[in-house]
Design a protein around this motif. Structure first.
Motif, PDB file in Angstrom:
ATOM      1  N   GLN A 141       1.329  -0.800  -0.187  1.00 57.19           N
ATOM      2  CA  GLN A 141      -0.212   0.246   0.107  1.00 57.19           C
ATOM      3  C   GLN A 141       0.836   1.668  -0.184  1.00 57.19           C
ATOM      4  OE1 GLN A 141      -2.141  -0.466   3.714  1.00 57.19           O
ATOM      5  NE2 GLN A 141      -3.810  -1.531   2.542  1.00 57.19           N
ATOM      6  N   PRO A 142       0.086   2.162  -0.566  1.00 55.59           N
ATOM      7  CA  PRO A 142       1.215   3.546  -0.414  1.00 55.59           C
ATOM      8  C   PRO A 142       1.180   3.590   1.111  1.00 55.59           C
ATOM      9  CG  PRO A 142      -0.828   3.786  -1.206  1.00 55.59           C
ATOM     10  CD  PRO A 142      -0.679   2.563  -1.239  1.00 55.59           C
ATOM     11  N   VAL A 143       2.715   4.165   1.501  1.00 50.67           N
ATOM     12  CA  VAL A 143       3.157   4.428   2.486  1.00 50.67           C
ATOM     13  C   VAL A 143       2.306   6.323   3.009  1.00 50.67           C
ATOM     14  CG1 VAL A 143       4.859   5.456   4.028  1.00 50.67           C
ATOM     15  CG2 VAL A 143       5.221   3.567   2.614  1.00 50.67           C
ATOM     16  N   PRO A 144       1.518   6.156   4.084  1.00 55.07           N
ATOM     17  CA  PRO A 144       1.561   7.869   4.873  1.00 55.07           C
ATOM     18  C   PRO A 144       2.194   8.490   4.289  1.00 55.07           C
ATOM     19  CG  PRO A 144       0.387   5.641   5.801  1.00 55.07           C
ATOM     20  CD  PRO A 144       1.566   4.592   5.053  1.00 55.07           C
ATOM     21  N   ALA A 145       1.772   9.757   4.364  1.00 60.99           N
ATOM     22  CA  ALA A 145       2.103  11.102   4.461  1.00 60.99           C
ATOM     23  C   ALA A 145       2.506  11.862   5.621  1.00 60.99           C
ATOM     24  CB  ALA A 145       1.975  12.407   3.536  1.00 60.99           C
ATOM     25  N   GLU A 146       3.903  12.062   6.548  1.00 58.78           N
ATOM     26  CA  GLU A 146       4.521  12.110   6.859  1.00 58.78           C
ATOM     27  C   GLU A 146       4.942  10.598   7.726  1.00 58.78           C
ATOM     28  OE1 GLU A 146       3.417  16.469   8.641  1.00 58.78           O
ATOM     29  OE2 GLU A 146       1.468  15.870   8.329  1.00 58.78           O
TER      30      GLU A 146
END
Length: 428
Positions: free
Chosen positions: A213-218
């Motif tokens: 999955q995409p890594v969340p921001a920050e």
């Protein structure tokens, strides 16, 4: 007169210790201590268990949270907001708003105005952060299990002794009267010689493959993985969940042998007087028909992990009786009168702590070793590590607790430690 070589905070600590013999400890004073006498706290890892500590710490007048740190910045900001709301609303505390947020623990540890660090990360970061904190001059409360490997534990003991730091392991059952009473009954042979101990740890679901999955921001996901192998991000991999999440994966923890074993094996160690030692053999479930995971002490006492059918978390079977003990102050004995029998002067009396945090803060001030000192945490975690090694190899492992070496099995010995991914490989 203040020595020119001491910082203001060091001077205050020294002066406080010098007057301790002349007055009641600050922790038992009715009034709120002035800010200069409150221990300053940094929280590293701001997930589920940190929330528990947050509730305890913000309810105390002898300490204050001044910094929070998490590789997932939104989590750290949420913890900061909770702290600022509490301290801002609690006018009588005299504590100013303003909690600093960090993403990397090194930045928090660089502050010289923080006395104590709570390490509440997943298990694979415990040793590196706790060790760095002690080198930086902080005392440490580190969640259980203390380490991910046996050598990490010995390294933490060595660092704590070298730098004169206090480390409390988060095995809070030692600060419960029922568990202490059970241990004292066993220690004083009130149920005779111990032959068998049974405990339940429960189970986690299997660690299943997870899609990327995409890594969340920050969210510094590379830092979250730290010394463990690279894996694609998935929210279930990093999930803080007492019933699973990252706890399902052996890369980040010891599954139930680490998670609940750190609690129950610890109480068993205490009851048997093994705080500086441990079992000598570990037998996996299924080996030559062995029905339960088992470890054995040098005197023949066997400990079985029985995850079904026990009426208590731990059961001690002796030649003259039985003790059952669990959380929520459950203690039952056979014969029944042992549960309320008062200790006599000639009996062994164990360390009394009725609050794990208070015991820790008292020891930070007195420089005594706490009820779940680093050596104790290391030895209890070792029991879980070795059970896992035997389970992984599907054969018994013999252990020398004095030398902390596996006997006659190079393959098993190689599993005592783990390789660490660069650039997170250094362990102090």
């Amino acid at each position: 007169m203040k020595s020119p070589g001491l910082s203001r905070r060091d001077f205050l600590k020294t002066a406080s210790l010098a007057t301790a013999a002349l007055s009641l400890p600050r922790l038992v004073r009715a009034q709120t201590p002035p800010p200069s006498e409150q221990l300053t706290i940094g929280l590293i890892g701001n997930g589920l268990i940190c929330g528990h500590h947050f509730g305890v710490l913000t309810g105390r007048d002898d300490c204050r949270i001044v910094a929070v740190c998490d590789v997932n910045l939104p989590k750290a900001r949420t913890m900061r907001d909770r702290a600022e709301k509490h301290y801002g609303a609690n006018a009588k505390s005299g504590r100013a708003r303003g909690i600093d947020v960090y993403q990397h623990h090194e930045d928090l540890l660089a502050r010289d105005d923080i006395d104590v660090v709570f390490v509440t990360t997943p298990d694979h970061w415990h040793a590196a952060i706790a060790g760095a904190a002690m080198v930086a001059g902080k005392d440490v409360y580190c969640e259980k299990p203390l380490t991910l490997t046996v050598p990490e534990g010995r390294a933490l003991v060595n660092i704590a002794r070298r730098y004169g730091r206090v480390l409390q392991t988060g095995t809070q059952q030692r600060s419960n009267a029922a568990f202490r009473k059970a241990a004292e009954i066993v220690r004083n042979r009130l149920i005779g010689d111990i032959k068998l101990i049974r405990t339940r740890l429960g189970t986690f679901p299997p660690a299943l493959p997870l899609p990327e999955q995409p890594v969340p921001a920050e969210f510094d996901y590379d830092r979250w993985l730290g010394p463990t192998p690279w894996r694609p991000f998935n929210e279930k991999r990093v999930l803080g969940d007492y019933g699973g999440g990252w706890r399902c994966f052996t890369e980040y923890g010891g599954r139930k042998n680490g998670d609940w074993g750190a609690h129950h094996f610890d109480i068993i160690q205490w009851a048997l007087g093994m705080d500086a030692s441990g079992p000598v053999e570990f037998i996996p479930r299924g080996f030559q028909g062995t029905p339960h995971q088992t470890h054995v002490y040098a005197d023949g006492v066997r400990v079985e992990r029985v995850d079904e059918g026990l009426k208590a978390m731990i059961e001690f079977q002796g030649t003259r009786g039985t003790v059952w003990v669990s959380r929520d102050d459950y203690l039952e004995t056979d014969p029944p009168e042992l549960a309320t029998r008062a200790l006599r002067a000639e009996d062994q009396h164990l360390y009394v702590s009725d609050n794990h945090h208070t015991d820790f803060f008292n020891c930070v001030r007195t420089r005594q070793r706490p009820i779940a000192d680093v050596e104790i945490g290391h030895r209890s975690a070792t029991v879980g590590h070795l059970n896992n090694i035997a389970q992984q190899l599907a054969r018994p492992v013999r252990w020398d607790p004095a030398r902390e070496e596996i006997i006659g099995d190079p393959v098993a010995s190689a599993l005592l430690d783990r390789s660490r991914r660069a650039p997170y490989g250094a362990l102090l």
